[in-house]
Design a protein around this motif. Structure first.
Motif, PDB file in Angstrom:
ATOM      1  N   ILE A 169       0.846  -1.182   0.000  1.00  0.00           N
ATOM      2  CA  ILE A 169       0.000   0.000   0.000  1.00  0.00           C
ATOM      3  C   ILE A 169       0.893   1.248   0.000  1.00  0.00           C
ATOM      4  CG2 ILE A 169      -0.214   0.358   2.494  1.00  0.00           C
ATOM      5  CD1 ILE A 169      -3.286   0.666   1.978  1.00  0.00           C
ATOM      6  N   ASP A 170       0.364   2.369  -0.446  1.00  0.00           N
ATOM      7  CA  ASP A 170       1.165   3.589  -0.572  1.00  0.00           C
ATOM      8  C   ASP A 170       1.256   4.345   0.753  1.00  0.00           C
ATOM      9  OD1 ASP A 170       1.548   3.108  -3.250  1.00  0.00           O
ATOM     10  OD2 ASP A 170      -0.132   4.365  -3.892  1.00  0.00           O
ATOM     11  N   GLU A 171       2.361   5.054   0.913  1.00  0.00           N
ATOM     12  CA  GLU A 171       2.569   5.844   2.132  1.00  0.00           C
ATOM     13  C   GLU A 171       1.547   6.966   2.265  1.00  0.00           C
ATOM     14  OE1 GLU A 171       6.235   8.075   4.534  1.00  0.00           O
ATOM     15  OE2 GLU A 171       6.473   7.451   2.422  1.00  0.00           O
ATOM     16  N   ARG A 172       1.025   7.454   1.142  1.00  0.00           N
ATOM     17  CA  ARG A 172       0.053   8.548   1.203  1.00  0.00           C
ATOM     18  C   ARG A 172      -1.256   8.130   1.869  1.00  0.00           C
ATOM     19  NH1 ARG A 172      -1.271   9.123  -5.282  1.00  0.00           N
ATOM     20  NH2 ARG A 172      -1.772   6.919  -5.678  1.00  0.00           N
ATOM     21  N   CYS A 173      -1.435   6.830   2.098  1.00  0.00           N
ATOM     22  CA  CYS A 173      -2.644   6.351   2.774  1.00  0.00           C
ATOM     23  C   CYS A 173      -2.567   6.546   4.289  1.00  0.00           C
ATOM     24  CB  CYS A 173      -2.858   4.871   2.481  1.00  0.00           C
ATOM     25  SG  CYS A 173      -3.165   4.509   0.740  1.00  0.00           S
ATOM     26  N   LEU A 174      -1.374   6.872   4.800  1.00  0.00           N
ATOM     27  CA  LEU A 174      -1.206   7.033   6.244  1.00  0.00           C
ATOM     28  C   LEU A 174      -2.152   8.102   6.774  1.00  0.00           C
ATOM     29  CD1 LEU A 174       0.432   6.263   8.771  1.00  0.00           C
ATOM     30  CD2 LEU A 174       2.041   8.089   8.170  1.00  0.00           C
ATOM     31  N   ASP A 175      -2.831   7.777   7.879  1.00  0.00           N
ATOM     32  CA  ASP A 175      -3.789   8.663   8.566  1.00  0.00           C
ATOM     33  C   ASP A 175      -5.072   8.884   7.783  1.00  0.00           C
ATOM     34  OD1 ASP A 175      -2.007   9.003  10.711  1.00  0.00           O
ATOM     35  OD2 ASP A 175      -1.031  10.704   9.727  1.00  0.00           O
ATOM     36  N   GLN A 176      -5.272   8.116   6.712  1.00  0.00           N
ATOM     37  CA  GLN A 176      -6.480   8.270   5.912  1.00  0.00           C
ATOM     38  C   GLN A 176      -7.567   7.294   6.376  1.00  0.00           C
ATOM     39  OE1 GLN A 176      -6.855  10.695   3.414  1.00  0.00           O
ATOM     40  NE2 GLN A 176      -4.921  11.341   4.362  1.00  0.00           N
ATOM     41  N   LYS A 177      -8.826   7.729   6.228  1.00  0.00           N
ATOM     42  CA  LYS A 177      -9.951   6.851   6.493  1.00  0.00           C
ATOM     43  C   LYS A 177     -10.097   5.865   5.332  1.00  0.00           C
ATOM     44  CE  LYS A 177     -11.671   8.328  10.424  1.00  0.00           C
ATOM     45  NZ  LYS A 177     -11.822   7.425  11.602  1.00  0.00           N
ATOM     46  N   VAL A 178     -10.415   4.618   5.649  1.00  0.00           N
ATOM     47  CA  VAL A 178     -10.498   3.582   4.624  1.00  0.00           C
ATOM     48  C   VAL A 178     -11.722   2.698   4.865  1.00  0.00           C
ATOM     49  CG1 VAL A 178      -7.985   3.519   4.348  1.00  0.00           C
ATOM     50  CG2 VAL A 178      -9.095   1.953   5.940  1.00  0.00           C
ATOM     51  N   VAL A 179     -12.069   1.946   3.827  1.00  0.00           N
ATOM     52  CA  VAL A 179     -13.061   0.881   3.935  1.00  0.00           C
ATOM     53  C   VAL A 179     -12.380  -0.391   3.450  1.00  0.00           C
ATOM     54  CG1 VAL A 179     -15.285  -0.021   3.189  1.00  0.00           C
ATOM     55  CG2 VAL A 179     -15.000   2.441   3.555  1.00  0.00           C
ATOM     56  N   VAL A 180     -12.344  -1.416   4.299  1.00  0.00           N
ATOM     57  CA  VAL A 180     -11.651  -2.662   3.983  1.00  0.00           C
ATOM     58  C   VAL A 180     -12.676  -3.771   3.742  1.00  0.00           C
ATOM     59  CG1 VAL A 180      -9.936  -4.338   4.746  1.00  0.00           C
ATOM     60  CG2 VAL A 180      -9.768  -1.961   5.497  1.00  0.00           C
ATOM     61  N   VAL A 181     -12.489  -4.506   2.658  1.00  0.00           N
ATOM     62  CA  VAL A 181     -13.322  -5.679   2.386  1.00  0.00           C
ATOM     63  C   VAL A 181     -12.398  -6.890   2.305  1.00  0.00           C
ATOM     64  CG1 VAL A 181     -14.969  -6.777   0.841  1.00  0.00           C
ATOM     65  CG2 VAL A 181     -15.011  -4.288   1.125  1.00  0.00           C
ATOM     66  N   VAL A 182     -12.436  -7.712   3.350  1.00  0.00           N
ATOM     67  CA  VAL A 182     -11.652  -8.943   3.393  1.00  0.00           C
ATOM     68  C   VAL A 182     -12.518 -10.072   2.854  1.00  0.00           C
ATOM     69  CG1 VAL A 182     -10.290 -10.474   4.869  1.00  0.00           C
ATOM     70  CG2 VAL A 182     -10.485  -8.061   5.443  1.00  0.00           C
ATOM     71  N   GLU A 183     -11.882 -11.072   2.243  1.00  0.00           N
ATOM     72  CA  GLU A 183     -12.617 -12.203   1.686  1.00  0.00           C
ATOM     73  C   GLU A 183     -13.657 -12.735   2.675  1.00  0.00           C
ATOM     74  OE1 GLU A 183      -9.809 -15.161   0.586  1.00  0.00           O
ATOM     75  OE2 GLU A 183      -8.816 -13.914  -0.913  1.00  0.00           O
ATOM     76  N   SER A 184     -14.924 -12.731   2.262  1.00  0.00           N
ATOM     77  CA  SER A 184     -16.045 -13.299   3.029  1.00  0.00           C
ATOM     78  C   SER A 184     -16.421 -12.511   4.272  1.00  0.00           C
ATOM     79  CB  SER A 184     -15.751 -14.752   3.435  1.00  0.00           C
ATOM     80  OG  SER A 184     -15.463 -15.538   2.298  1.00  0.00           O
ATOM     81  N   LEU A 185     -15.789 -11.374   4.519  1.00  0.00           N
ATOM     82  CA  LEU A 185     -16.171 -10.515   5.642  1.00  0.00           C
ATOM     83  C   LEU A 185     -16.890  -9.282   5.094  1.00  0.00           C
ATOM     84  CD1 LEU A 185     -13.246 -10.340   8.266  1.00  0.00           C
ATOM     85  CD2 LEU A 185     -15.609 -11.030   8.686  1.00  0.00           C
ATOM     86  N   ARG A 186     -17.758  -8.704   5.905  1.00  0.00           N
ATOM     87  CA  ARG A 186     -18.463  -7.490   5.496  1.00  0.00           C
ATOM     88  C   ARG A 186     -17.482  -6.318   5.393  1.00  0.00           C
ATOM     89  NH1 ARG A 186     -18.508  -4.385   9.984  1.00  0.00           N
ATOM     90  NH2 ARG A 186     -18.377  -5.449  12.006  1.00  0.00           N
ATOM     91  N   PRO A 187     -17.832  -5.249   4.668  1.00  0.00           N
ATOM     92  CA  PRO A 187     -16.974  -4.056   4.617  1.00  0.00           C
ATOM     93  C   PRO A 187     -16.774  -3.470   6.017  1.00  0.00           C
ATOM     94  CG  PRO A 187     -18.634  -3.981   2.895  1.00  0.00           C
ATOM     95  CD  PRO A 187     -19.007  -5.129   3.782  1.00  0.00           C
ATOM     96  N   ILE A 188     -15.534  -3.098   6.322  1.00  0.00           N
ATOM     97  CA  ILE A 188     -15.187  -2.585   7.650  1.00  0.00           C
ATOM     98  C   ILE A 188     -14.526  -1.214   7.494  1.00  0.00           C
ATOM     99  CG2 ILE A 188     -13.991  -3.081   9.816  1.00  0.00           C
ATOM    100  CD1 ILE A 188     -13.728  -5.992   8.796  1.00  0.00           C
ATOM    101  N   ARG A 189     -15.024  -0.246   8.221  1.00  0.00           N
ATOM    102  CA  ARG A 189     -14.430   1.098   8.195  1.00  0.00           C
ATOM    103  C   ARG A 189     -13.292   1.187   9.209  1.00  0.00           C
ATOM    104  NH1 ARG A 189     -17.230   4.726   5.241  1.00  0.00           N
ATOM    105  NH2 ARG A 189     -19.335   4.124   4.590  1.00  0.00           N
TER     106      ARG A 189
END
Length: 233
Positions: A169-189
């Motif tokens: 992942i890029d360094e510019r993502c540091l301190d940023q809000k994200v939404v993660v979707v892991v295989e078979s798991l619901r989207p997680i903020r």
């Protein structure tokens, strides 16, 4: 007079009494805790201590109900076999153990050597300025990370109730809000809290429920077991 004394007797705060029950029970005996005759009130389970157990099938979380110097009793989603050798990661210690009984989603684990509970409990006290970190499970799966309008396909290195570690992942993502979707798991903020060499740690806005992560891990272990059995066949 006695009536007035009784009326003036301080009454224990119900909240304090409930909080006293909402924790793992520690016993000074060396016997492995036995299963209860009936299930405990479901209100008491969310705050029980979480630990990690390792077997040949992989890693999973367990929710500990009772600990003694000789073993523990815990909830475990993917049941193991009686007599199976395991390792329990508890209070930053990796403890060689074995399964001695299974009943209604509970397991009894016997430590290979009796533990010093005083030392174990002292090890769980967080140092000044630090919080106890939830146990992390090493996993090998893909995830999608949305940062604003950008999407990253990443490998998940480990996951816990509180967050996960991913790459690349890029360094510019540091301190940023994200939404993660892991295989078979619901989207997680969550939020990217640290970054190093294209690897990032994401802290969830709201921790996962033990049941949700345990079920997810259990399904992965079952699938891995089926694949291994198919290859052997």
């Amino acid at each position: 007079m006695f009536a007035s004394l009784i009326r003036r007797k301080p009454v224990a705060d119900p909240a304090q009494m409930e909080n006293a029950l909402e924790s793992t029970t520690f016993s000074l005996t060396t016997a492995v805790p036995r299963p209860p005759e009936r299930r405990a009130d479901e209100r008491l389970t969310p705050l029980l201590r979480i630990a990690k157990i390792k077997s040949n099938a992989g890693e999973q979380l367990m929710r500990i109900r009772n600990v003694s110097a000789g073993g523990l009793m815990a909830e475990c989603s993917h049941l193991l076999e009686v007599g199976e050798a395991v390792k329990v990661e508890f209070s930053s210690q990796l403890i060689p153990s074995s399964i001695v009984w299974i009943r209604d989603g509970l397991i009894g684990v016997k430590f290979d050597q009796n533990l010093d509970l005083g030392e174990l409990l002292a090890g769980r006290k967080p140092r000044h300025g630090f919080r106890t970190r939830p146990p992390r499970l090493e996993v090998n799966c893909k995830a999608s990370v949305q940062v604003g309008k950008m999407y990253y396909t990443v490998d998940v290195q480990d996951i816990s109730l509180a967050g996960l570690k991913v790459e690349p992942i890029d360094e510019r993502c540091l301190d940023q809000k994200v939404v993660v979707v892991v295989e078979s798991l619901r989207p997680i903020r969550g939020e990217v809290r640290w970054y190093s060499n294209r690897t990032a740690g994401i802290l969830f806005d709201k921790p996962l429920a033990f049941e949700e992560l345990a079920e997810w891990v259990g399904k992965r272990l079952e699938l891995a077991s089926l694949k291994a059995a198919y290859k052997r066949g």
